[in-house]
Scaffold this motif. Structure first.
Motif, PDB file in Angstrom:
ATOM      1  N   LEU A 367       0.633  -0.830  -0.040  1.00 21.07           N
ATOM      2  CA  LEU A 367      -0.268  -0.395   0.107  1.00 21.07           C
ATOM      3  C   LEU A 367       0.932   0.817   0.160  1.00 21.07           C
ATOM      4  N   LYS A 368       2.183   1.593   0.271  1.00 21.48           N
ATOM      5  CA  LYS A 368       2.739   2.460   0.622  1.00 21.48           C
ATOM      6  C   LYS A 368       3.500   3.278  -0.308  1.00 21.48           C
ATOM      7  N   GLN A 369       3.671   1.606  -1.093  1.00 20.08           N
ATOM      8  CA  GLN A 369       4.508   1.935  -2.265  1.00 20.08           C
ATOM      9  C   GLN A 369       3.670   2.202  -3.518  1.00 20.08           C
ATOM     10  N   VAL A 370       2.720   1.632  -3.728  1.00 18.43           N
ATOM     11  CA  VAL A 370       1.549   1.542  -4.498  1.00 18.43           C
ATOM     12  C   VAL A 370       0.761   3.318  -4.024  1.00 18.43           C
ATOM     13  N   ARG A 371       0.867   3.522  -2.510  1.00 17.04           N
ATOM     14  CA  ARG A 371       0.106   4.952  -3.190  1.00 17.04           C
ATOM     15  C   ARG A 371       1.223   6.085  -3.366  1.00 17.04           C
ATOM     16  N   SER A 372       2.775   5.755  -3.267  1.00 16.20           N
ATOM     17  CA  SER A 372       3.706   6.846  -4.053  1.00 16.20           C
ATOM     18  C   SER A 372       4.298   6.583  -5.457  1.00 16.20           C
ATOM     19  N   LEU A 373       3.342   5.272  -5.801  1.00 19.28           N
ATOM     20  CA  LEU A 373       3.790   5.445  -6.967  1.00 19.28           C
ATOM     21  C   LEU A 373       2.554   6.159  -8.126  1.00 19.28           C
ATOM     22  N   SER A 374       1.465   5.041  -7.515  1.00 21.14           N
ATOM     23  CA  SER A 374       0.005   6.278  -8.509  1.00 21.14           C
ATOM     24  C   SER A 374       0.139   7.849  -8.039  1.00 21.14           C
ATOM     25  N   ARG A 375       1.165   8.561  -6.584  1.00 15.77           N
ATOM     26  CA  ARG A 375       0.906  10.027  -7.470  1.00 15.77           C
ATOM     27  C   ARG A 375       1.808  10.957  -8.080  1.00 15.77           C
ATOM     28  N   LYS A 376       2.888   9.854  -8.808  1.00 12.72           N
ATOM     29  CA  LYS A 376       4.096  10.088  -9.349  1.00 12.72           C
ATOM     30  C   LYS A 376       2.758   9.976 -10.701  1.00 12.72           C
ATOM     31  N   GLN A 377       2.453   8.416 -10.895  1.00 10.62           N
ATOM     32  CA  GLN A 377       1.845   8.421 -12.252  1.00 10.62           C
ATOM     33  C   GLN A 377       0.597   9.887 -12.339  1.00 10.62           C
ATOM     34  N   PHE A 378      -0.256  10.366 -11.563  1.00 11.62           N
ATOM     35  CA  PHE A 378      -0.935  11.148 -12.125  1.00 11.62           C
ATOM     36  C   PHE A 378      -0.306  12.622 -12.380  1.00 11.62           C
ATOM     37  N   MET A 379       0.829  12.874 -11.199  1.00 16.79           N
ATOM     38  CA  MET A 379       1.120  13.933 -11.902  1.00 16.79           C
ATOM     39  C   MET A 379       1.627  13.958 -13.570  1.00 16.79           C
ATOM     40  N   LEU A 380       2.483  13.096 -13.895  1.00 17.12           N
ATOM     41  CA  LEU A 380       3.519  12.415 -14.935  1.00 17.12           C
ATOM     42  C   LEU A 380       2.494  12.875 -15.800  1.00 17.12           C
ATOM     43  N   ARG A 381       0.640  11.939 -15.459  1.00 17.72           N
ATOM     44  CA  ARG A 381      -0.513  12.643 -16.720  1.00 17.72           C
ATOM     45  C   ARG A 381      -0.501  13.856 -17.076  1.00 17.72           C
ATOM     46  N   ALA A 382      -0.526  14.799 -15.303  1.00 17.03           N
ATOM     47  CA  ALA A 382      -0.984  16.129 -16.006  1.00 17.03           C
ATOM     48  C   ALA A 382       0.181  16.838 -16.681  1.00 17.03           C
ATOM     49  N   LEU A 383       1.292  16.746 -16.775  1.00 18.15           N
ATOM     50  CA  LEU A 383       2.600  17.249 -17.216  1.00 18.15           C
ATOM     51  C   LEU A 383       2.089  16.502 -19.130  1.00 18.15           C
ATOM     52  N   MET A 384       1.570  15.528 -19.074  1.00 19.92           N
ATOM     53  CA  MET A 384       1.949  15.270 -20.532  1.00 19.92           C
ATOM     54  C   MET A 384       0.272  15.834 -21.187  1.00 19.92           C
ATOM     55  N   HIS A 385      -0.405  15.711 -20.400  1.00 20.57           N
ATOM     56  CA  HIS A 385      -1.956  16.680 -20.496  1.00 20.57           C
ATOM     57  C   HIS A 385      -1.355  18.483 -21.367  1.00 20.57           C
ATOM     58  N   LYS A 386      -0.830  18.831 -20.034  1.00 22.80           N
ATOM     59  CA  LYS A 386      -0.339  20.076 -20.748  1.00 22.80           C
ATOM     60  C   LYS A 386       0.823  20.537 -21.559  1.00 22.80           C
TER      61      LYS A 386
END
Length: 395
Positions: A367-386
């Motif tokens: 849960l700890k690692q997936v929470r961290s990876l999911s946050r990073k994935q969200f930021m990367l997708r927001a960056l790609m959209h921008k």
């Protein structure tokens, strides 16, 4: 002008190709004076009727050196020349039909020329010539014994189709050629019946009435008895054209000459049709050969290009995969890096799930690692959209 031309034109007025049919009919009548034309009723096997143009009378056939008049009837279809005529031997009361591969026991004639009928190429004159040659080899009728000539022909009021019962009996006949000629009227495939009245005048001392000279009744010198293949009433000339005629002159054309001429004409017609077909096939083959040569040339050129490209690649240094893909602007490079990192993050989340399933890690670590990876994935997708918005790319 043929004396029946006006009448023929009137008969053919309702045909699909009246002018072509008229010329074909006149050509046949001009060559064979023993034939006459009329409009007669054609009765189909289902009882329906149709008025069709017919050529009926006799055609001259040479059999074993003697000329005979063979009675026939040719029904010209209303779609002529698109469909072959239907032909029958019409025996007189003292004749019997001789069944063969060309004539069935109802008198219907089967010939390769009819089966292979070619519109605008086959014609009535060629058909009659083929009949003459065929019947010269295999007579379609023979003389009845005198005891047999008791009733006029036919004995039935209705002449059934082959394979259809007549009266209380049933007869089956399989012709050597298909009976379907491609003609499709509104009725079923027809079989004609008209009461047979002998249209041929008796022989007289000067003429048979059909354009073929005959001997006077008393002149029997050198005149052989008629063969078993034909009735004597059809015999119209002595065995040789070289025999002196009534005027004392001697002819120069024999029956063999006539037969050879007919054979030559039929063979020439068939050979011409075959040559035209072969020419068409050869023309198509030449065009296909040209296309194949072009395709072969193109393939050879492409093969040479591929060989040169392979040779150039073999001479170059090993390619760095990371340097294989380059961008034209910093914005595109940022988008490319974010995309690659997001894809790697997604793979990491997948493998974390596999590790938990196999018991390699416990639930808290997962849960700890997936929470961290999911946050990073969200930021990367927001960056790609921008980045896509800035670059004017589709969302």
């Amino acid at each position: 002008m043929h004396p029946e031309e006006a009448k023929i034109k009137q008969y053919l007025s309702k045909y699909q190709n009246p002018e072509i049919t008229r010329q074909d009919v006149l050509n046949a009548l001009n060559h064979y004076r023993g034939l006459s034309s009329k409009l007669d009723t054609f009765v189909f096997n289902n009882g329906s009727k149709m008025d069709l143009f017919t050529l009926e009378g006799t055609i001259p056939v040479s059999y074993k050196g003697t000329m005979y008049n063979i009675p026939v009837c040719i029904w010209v279809m209303d779609t002529h020349p698109n469909n072959a005529p239907m032909c029958y031997v019409r025996p007189t009361p003292d004749m019997q039909i001789k069944v063969s591969e060309f004539v069935d026991h109802y008198g219907k004639i089967y010939l390769p020329y009819l089966h292979d009928w070619v519109p605008n190429s086959s014609d009535l004159l060629g058909l009659i010539q083929v009949m003459i040659v065929t019947f010269g080899d295999q007579p379609p009728v023979y003389a009845k014994q005198r005891a047999e000539v008791t009733t006029p022909y036919p004995t039935h009021s209705y002449m059934p189709m082959p394979g259809v019962s007549a009266g209380s009996s049933s007869t089956s006949y399989n012709p050597p050629y298909p009976t379907n000629t491609g003609y499709q009227p509104t009725q079923q495939v027809p079989y004609p019946y008209t009461p047979y009245n002998n249209p041929y005048p008796p022989n007289n001392p000067t003429s048979s009435g059909l354009g073929y000279p005959v001997y006077p009744p008393g002149n029997t010198h050198g005149y052989p008895p008629y063969p078993t293949g034909f009735p004597s009433s059809l015999q119209t000339s002595p065995p040789s054209s070289n025999t002196a005629n009534s005027s004392g002159t001697t002819g120069t054309i024999t029956e063999e000459h006539i037969k050879a001429s007919l054979l030559s004409a039929v063979e020439d017609k068939e050979l011409t049709q075959g040559k035209n077909k072969l020419d068409d096939i050869l023309s198509r083959l030449d065009k296909e050969q040209v296309e194949l040569d072009k395709n072969i040339t193109i393939l050879k050129d492409k093969n040479q290009e591929l060989e040169k490209a392979i040779e150039r690649m073999s001479e170059q240094q090993p390619l760095d995969v990371d340097e294989a893909v380059t961008t034209t602007a910093p914005l595109y490079k940022q988008l490319l890096n974010a995309f690659a990192e997001e894809a790697a993050t997604e793979d990491a989340i997948y493998y974390m799930g596999e590790a938990l399933r196999r018991g390699v890690i416990d639930l808290d670590v997962f849960l700890k690692q997936v929470r961290s990876l999911s946050r990073k994935q969200f930021m990367l997708r927001a960056l790609m959209h921008k980045c896509r918005q800035k670059a004017g790319l589709a969302g």
